[in-house]
Structure formats: C-alpha cells, structure tokens
Design a protein around this motif. Structure first.
Motif, PDB file in Angstrom:
ATOM      1  N   SER A   1       5.915  -1.564   2.093  1.00 55.13           N
ATOM      2  CA  SER A   1       4.846  -1.664   3.081  1.00 55.13           C
ATOM      3  C   SER A   1       5.084  -2.931   3.889  1.00 55.13           C
ATOM      4  CB  SER A   1       3.483  -1.751   2.401  1.00 55.13           C
ATOM      5  OG  SER A   1       3.056  -0.487   1.966  1.00 55.13           O
ATOM      6  N   HIS A   2       4.285  -3.113   4.927  1.00 55.97           N
ATOM      7  CA  HIS A   2       4.390  -4.345   5.709  1.00 55.97           C
ATOM      8  C   HIS A   2       3.050  -5.052   5.729  1.00 55.97           C
ATOM      9  CE1 HIS A   2       8.053  -2.371   7.166  1.00 55.97           C
ATOM     10  NE2 HIS A   2       8.500  -3.610   7.229  1.00 55.97           N
ATOM     11  N   SER A   3       3.101  -6.376   5.654  1.00 58.76           N
ATOM     12  CA  SER A   3       1.891  -7.172   5.773  1.00 58.76           C
ATOM     13  C   SER A   3       1.459  -7.152   7.233  1.00 58.76           C
ATOM     14  CB  SER A   3       2.170  -8.607   5.330  1.00 58.76           C
ATOM     15  OG  SER A   3       2.793  -9.302   6.373  1.00 58.76           O
ATOM     16  N   PRO A   4       0.184  -7.546   7.511  1.00 56.61           N
ATOM     17  CA  PRO A   4      -0.291  -7.593   8.896  1.00 56.61           C
ATOM     18  C   PRO A   4       0.620  -8.414   9.808  1.00 56.61           C
ATOM     19  CG  PRO A   4      -2.105  -7.956   7.387  1.00 56.61           C
ATOM     20  CD  PRO A   4      -0.864  -7.938   6.552  1.00 56.61           C
ATOM     21  N   THR A   5       1.274  -9.432   9.239  1.00 60.14           N
ATOM     22  CA  THR A   5       2.137 -10.274  10.067  1.00 60.14           C
ATOM     23  C   THR A   5       3.560  -9.743  10.112  1.00 60.14           C
ATOM     24  OG1 THR A   5       2.552 -11.663   8.136  1.00 60.14           O
ATOM     25  CG2 THR A   5       0.789 -12.357   9.619  1.00 60.14           C
ATOM     26  N   GLY A   6       3.790  -8.557   9.510  1.00 60.52           N
ATOM     27  CA  GLY A   6       5.103  -7.940   9.617  1.00 60.52           C
ATOM     28  C   GLY A   6       6.043  -8.236   8.468  1.00 60.52           C
ATOM     29  N   ARG A   7       5.581  -9.007   7.481  1.00 65.15           N
ATOM     30  CA  ARG A   7       6.429  -9.310   6.333  1.00 65.15           C
ATOM     31  C   ARG A   7       6.590  -8.051   5.485  1.00 65.15           C
ATOM     32  NH1 ARG A   7       5.363 -12.097   1.684  1.00 65.15           N
ATOM     33  NH2 ARG A   7       3.312 -12.809   2.321  1.00 65.15           N
ATOM     34  N   GLU A   8       7.817  -7.808   4.984  1.00 62.96           N
ATOM     35  CA  GLU A   8       8.071  -6.626   4.169  1.00 62.96           C
ATOM     36  C   GLU A   8       7.669  -6.873   2.713  1.00 62.96           C
ATOM     37  OE1 GLU A   8      11.981  -4.627   4.675  1.00 62.96           O
ATOM     38  OE2 GLU A   8      12.150  -4.836   2.503  1.00 62.96           O
ATOM     39  N   ILE A   9       6.891  -5.953   2.151  1.00 58.53           N
ATOM     40  CA  ILE A   9       6.534  -5.990   0.723  1.00 58.53           C
ATOM     41  C   ILE A   9       7.202  -4.759   0.118  1.00 58.53           C
ATOM     42  CG2 ILE A   9       4.614  -6.086  -0.937  1.00 58.53           C
ATOM     43  CD1 ILE A   9       4.080  -8.153   1.150  1.00 58.53           C
ATOM     44  N   SER A  10       8.248  -4.934  -0.696  1.00 60.15           N
ATOM     45  CA  SER A  10       8.935  -3.743  -1.200  1.00 60.15           C
ATOM     46  C   SER A  10       8.507  -3.447  -2.622  1.00 60.15           C
ATOM     47  CB  SER A  10      10.447  -3.912  -1.100  1.00 60.15           C
ATOM     48  OG  SER A  10      10.904  -4.852  -2.030  1.00 60.15           O
TER      49      SER A  10
ATOM     50  N   ARG B   1      -3.801  -3.629  -4.667  1.00 66.60           N
ATOM     51  CA  ARG B   1      -3.999  -4.980  -5.167  1.00 66.60           C
ATOM     52  C   ARG B   1      -2.768  -5.855  -4.934  1.00 66.60           C
ATOM     53  NH1 ARG B   1      -6.992  -6.033 -10.791  1.00 66.60           N
ATOM     54  NH2 ARG B   1      -6.876  -8.315 -10.862  1.00 66.60           N
ATOM     55  N   VAL B   2      -1.573  -5.269  -5.118  1.00 64.90           N
ATOM     56  CA  VAL B   2      -0.343  -6.006  -4.811  1.00 64.90           C
ATOM     57  C   VAL B   2      -0.354  -6.421  -3.340  1.00 64.90           C
ATOM     58  CG1 VAL B   2       2.164  -5.780  -4.500  1.00 64.90           C
ATOM     59  CG2 VAL B   2       1.094  -4.999  -6.626  1.00 64.90           C
ATOM     60  N   MET B   3      -0.759  -5.488  -2.459  1.00 64.75           N
ATOM     61  CA  MET B   3      -0.803  -5.809  -1.029  1.00 64.75           C
ATOM     62  C   MET B   3      -1.805  -6.932  -0.759  1.00 64.75           C
ATOM     63  SD  MET B   3       1.498  -4.174   0.570  1.00 64.75           S
ATOM     64  CE  MET B   3       1.016  -4.526   2.270  1.00 64.75           C
ATOM     65  N   GLU B   4      -2.989  -6.846  -1.368  1.00 62.13           N
ATOM     66  CA  GLU B   4      -3.999  -7.887  -1.132  1.00 62.13           C
ATOM     67  C   GLU B   4      -3.544  -9.237  -1.674  1.00 62.13           C
ATOM     68  OE1 GLU B   4      -7.917  -6.779  -2.373  1.00 62.13           O
ATOM     69  OE2 GLU B   4      -8.064  -5.183  -0.877  1.00 62.13           O
TER      70      GLU B   4
ATOM     71  N   ASN C   1     -10.343 -16.046  -0.611  1.00 60.99           N
ATOM     72  CA  ASN C   1     -11.623 -15.795   0.076  1.00 60.99           C
ATOM     73  C   ASN C   1     -11.682 -14.362   0.600  1.00 60.99           C
ATOM     74  OD1 ASN C   1     -11.952 -18.480  -0.324  1.00 60.99           O
ATOM     75  ND2 ASN C   1     -12.391 -18.996   1.814  1.00 60.99           N
ATOM     76  N   ASN C   2     -10.614 -13.933   1.250  1.00 63.29           N
ATOM     77  CA  ASN C   2     -10.610 -12.607   1.855  1.00 63.29           C
ATOM     78  C   ASN C   2     -10.547 -11.509   0.806  1.00 63.29           C
ATOM     79  OD1 ASN C   2      -8.691 -14.265   4.201  1.00 63.29           O
ATOM     80  ND2 ASN C   2     -10.681 -13.382   4.692  1.00 63.29           N
ATOM     81  N   ARG C   3      -9.932 -11.817  -0.348  1.00 70.77           N
ATOM     82  CA  ARG C   3      -9.922 -10.809  -1.413  1.00 70.77           C
ATOM     83  C   ARG C   3     -11.339 -10.606  -1.950  1.00 70.77           C
ATOM     84  NH1 ARG C   3      -5.321 -13.746  -3.399  1.00 70.77           N
ATOM     85  NH2 ARG C   3      -6.339 -14.136  -5.396  1.00 70.77           N
TER      86      ARG C   3
END
Lengths: 235, 235
Positions: free
Chosen positions: A64-73, B143-146, B153-155
């Motif tokens: 997936s991608h974070s809101p800022t575009g960072r890749e989370i694999s 949860r991994v994404m968050e 705070n945002n979580r």
C-alpha cells in the motif's frame, strides 16, 4: 488463453496440486490470463475486481502507499503462489495493491464464484487457503507488535535478522544474496530509506555486517540475535 | 461437560449454525468446557494448547504484551464467536494470548483434529472460518497502515471515529455508551493511556466531544471524520 498459457500452465501452482491434471486444466480454462511488465500494477487497491491472482511466472509484491506516497509492503509472492483471495472470499474492497516485480510476470485471474466452488469442493484446498490466511495474520500481527514496541532502528535489526535466517549459513555467518535493496527493507518495516542506510552503516562500522560485491554478510548472527532479543525483552 | 453446559449450549455459536442440532450436540460432547473469572487467562501465548475456543457465555479479549508490560489488544470476541483457530489450522505457536473480560465466561475448547474434521466436512463452515480470518487480516492490515503513517494523536482520533460509527446516532451526533476505558483505547492503538486522556481532553476543549455521566458524545461526527481523513490524505 494466450498461446503461451496452455492448460498445463497451472501445474506449478501449489494450491492446486491436490487436483488432477484434468481438474487443473478445467480451472485454467476458467481463468483470465495476462502478462505484466515489471512495476506494472496487477491489483488496484481501489479497483472493483475481486478475482484471485495465481502467480504462474515471475514475482509479485503486495503493498500500500502512505498518504505522502511512501511504500508500505506486506509480502512478496513467488511463482507458484497466489494472492488476492480475501476479496474473493468476503467480497469486500481490496486491502492492498499488488505490482509485478519481474518483467513478463504471468497471472491467471480466477473469479470469486469459481474460486469459492473450487474451495468448497476440495477440503484440502480450503485448508491450504486457511493456512495461507493464517500466515498473513501472523506476519501482520508480528508487524503490529514491532511497530507498537520497537523503534525504527530495532525494526531494521529485526528485518535483517529475518533475511539472515533465510540466507546461506557459513558457521555463525549468514550470507544474504543478492544484497537487499534499502528501499525494500524500509517499506517492509515502515521507515525511511535513509534510516535503513544509517542503521546498516552503523552495523558495518561495528563489524557486525560486511558489504561484499554480491552479498550482504552478517558476520555474527548470535550478536544480531542478541541485539534484537534484548530490545524485545526490554533489557 | 459441566452441569450448566448441556448439548444445546453451542446453539448460539454462529460458526456452527449450518449444523443440525444433533451435529452440534456431537460437537458439544467433543469439547472440553471451562468457566473463567474476569481477567483470567484463557489462552496463553506461550502455551502448548492448539484448541479452538468457542465463546459460549461472556466476552474475551485477544491481546499481547510489550516487553515493558504494556497491553497491545487485537480484538474483543463476544458470546457466539470463536478464537484460537490459527494454531488449530497451522499447528504453529499461539500468536497472542486471550483473557476473559466478564466473570463466568464459558468456553468450549475443541481440539485441532475434530475442528479440522468439522471444517473439512462442511464447506460452509470452512468459508465462515475463511471470512473470519479475512476480517482478522483486514483489521491487522489497517493497523499496520495506521502505525506506519499516523501519529499517536491521530490514531486515537481514528479509534474514536470507529467507536462513534458503532454507537447510537442522533443527527450528526454519535453517542458512545458505556464510556470507553482510556486504557482500552490505548491498547488498541498502541499508545500510552496518558496520550488518550490528553487527546480526549483536547477534543473536549474544542467542543468536539462531550463527556456525560454514562456516555461519551461525539458532537460533530463530520468534523471528526474530516480530522482523520485530512491526515490520511496527507493534507
């Protein structure tokens, strides 16, 4: 079915190994086949498709991608594996995207209904799907624990230990080949590429790892293990 | 089987609803039954048991502990649900522990072999187990994404939004009752109890939430949603 995707092309899919050759050929005829370029998207996070993707040739990364575009694999799937089964099972939106890692990655897409029929008709396939889902849960649960309890440096240590344990052992030394890409490690432990580079440089200066032309060598697996375990145990 | 655990006691277990009353009674006889005190451990992370736990009465929390003793909770299972199926499916060690949340929580433990036989003999049960595993994967993936992309705070905001959406709606206002325990929120989003208290105080000062005697009220669900979405979208 494309010319190079004959009925026996599913023989390498581990999930389907309990089926007879005829049954596998029947599944092959139900599939939609497609080749992908390296880095081409196979499953779109936001797409409507709920098909299972059987990886016939090549290699696939779930991410997936974070809101800022960072890749989370999340996982890399080799030829013979499958992915995308969750949406085919529960009908809900995709939990992640998937991209081809290799040029010419060949995917056979099976729609939810025939996938469910297959699993319902073959208890051993159902158990295999359950075991794969358990593996996904275990990886995600470990990651939640690491993200909740370890700092970024220690998460890099833990990932390096995982890679080392999968690598070639020479006494207390582990050879990781090819050299892992820093950005790949970063996306697997949810940190920045720069953090991975810094941590590996620190470990190299301490003599714990050594960078060869074609491999990363962990010179003292016990010391790396102790480093990770000490933090895990709160020492 | 204890005196209060007759053969019909499994009738409320949703997973077993496709079975006939006779089949459920047969499963009930295969189970090991036990009542637990509130906060008593039902599944030990490090234990040898691989049984599935059917929650007949009461409520169960699935959790782990950080090295420093902080609770990381994964899910609460109500009466009628089940847990612990992963070890029964793949035979690997427990991924987490489980404790009773209510006094007198009644659990029927089913060993791996009869559980696998049951699932293999009933494709609809197998699909139900798969759907439950998908749900666990989806919660863990979110949860991994968050944890990878949102600050503490945002979580807390995101968890409050989840609770509000499950609560009673009165126009744009959501009533969360009973008042959630700060430590419970903290363990679900992997932060300290103090952080939860501070964030809720900040939201109360802004007029976004209101603490009543018996409920926590989110006065403007749209504003809370925007707060969470803006951060998710990287605004």
């Amino acid at each position: 079915m494309p010319a190079d995707a004959g009925p026996s092309r599913l023989d390498g899919i581990t999930l389907l190994s309990p089926l007879s050759a005829e049954e596998r050929a029947a599944v092959a005829r139900q599939c939609r086949w497609r080749r992908f370029h390296a880095n081409e998207q196979i499953i779109d996070h936001q797409g409507e498709s709920r098909d299972v993707a059987l990886v016939v040739d090549g290699r696939v990364r779930v991410l997936s991608h974070s809101p800022t575009g960072r890749e989370i694999s999340f996982d890399d799937i080799e030829a013979g594996g499958f992915l995308g089964e969750m949406a085919a099972i529960d009908g809900l939106p995709r939990s992640a995207s998937a991209v081809a890692l290799e040029e010419g990655t060949l995917i056979a897409f099976l729609a939810p209904r025939p996938f469910q029929d297959l699993v319902s008709g073959h208890p051993d396939l159902a158990m295999a799907v359950m075991r794969r889902l358990c593996r996904v849960v275990r990886i995600a649960t470990d990651r939640v624990m690491e993200l909740s309890t370890l700092g970024a440096n220690n998460r890099v240590h833990a990932e390096l230990l995982r890679l080392a344990k999968r690598g070639r052992m020479e006494g207390g030394t582990a050879v990781i080949a090819p050299i892992p890409v820093h950005a790949d490690i970063a996306s697997r432990v949810s940190t920045a590429r720069e953090t991975v580079s810094r941590v590996l440089n620190d470990l190299a200066r301490d003599g714990l790892v050594e960078r060869r032309a074609d491999a990363l060598v962990v010179r003292d697996l016990c010391r790396l293990e102790a480093l990770v375990e000490d933090v895990r145990a709160g020492v």
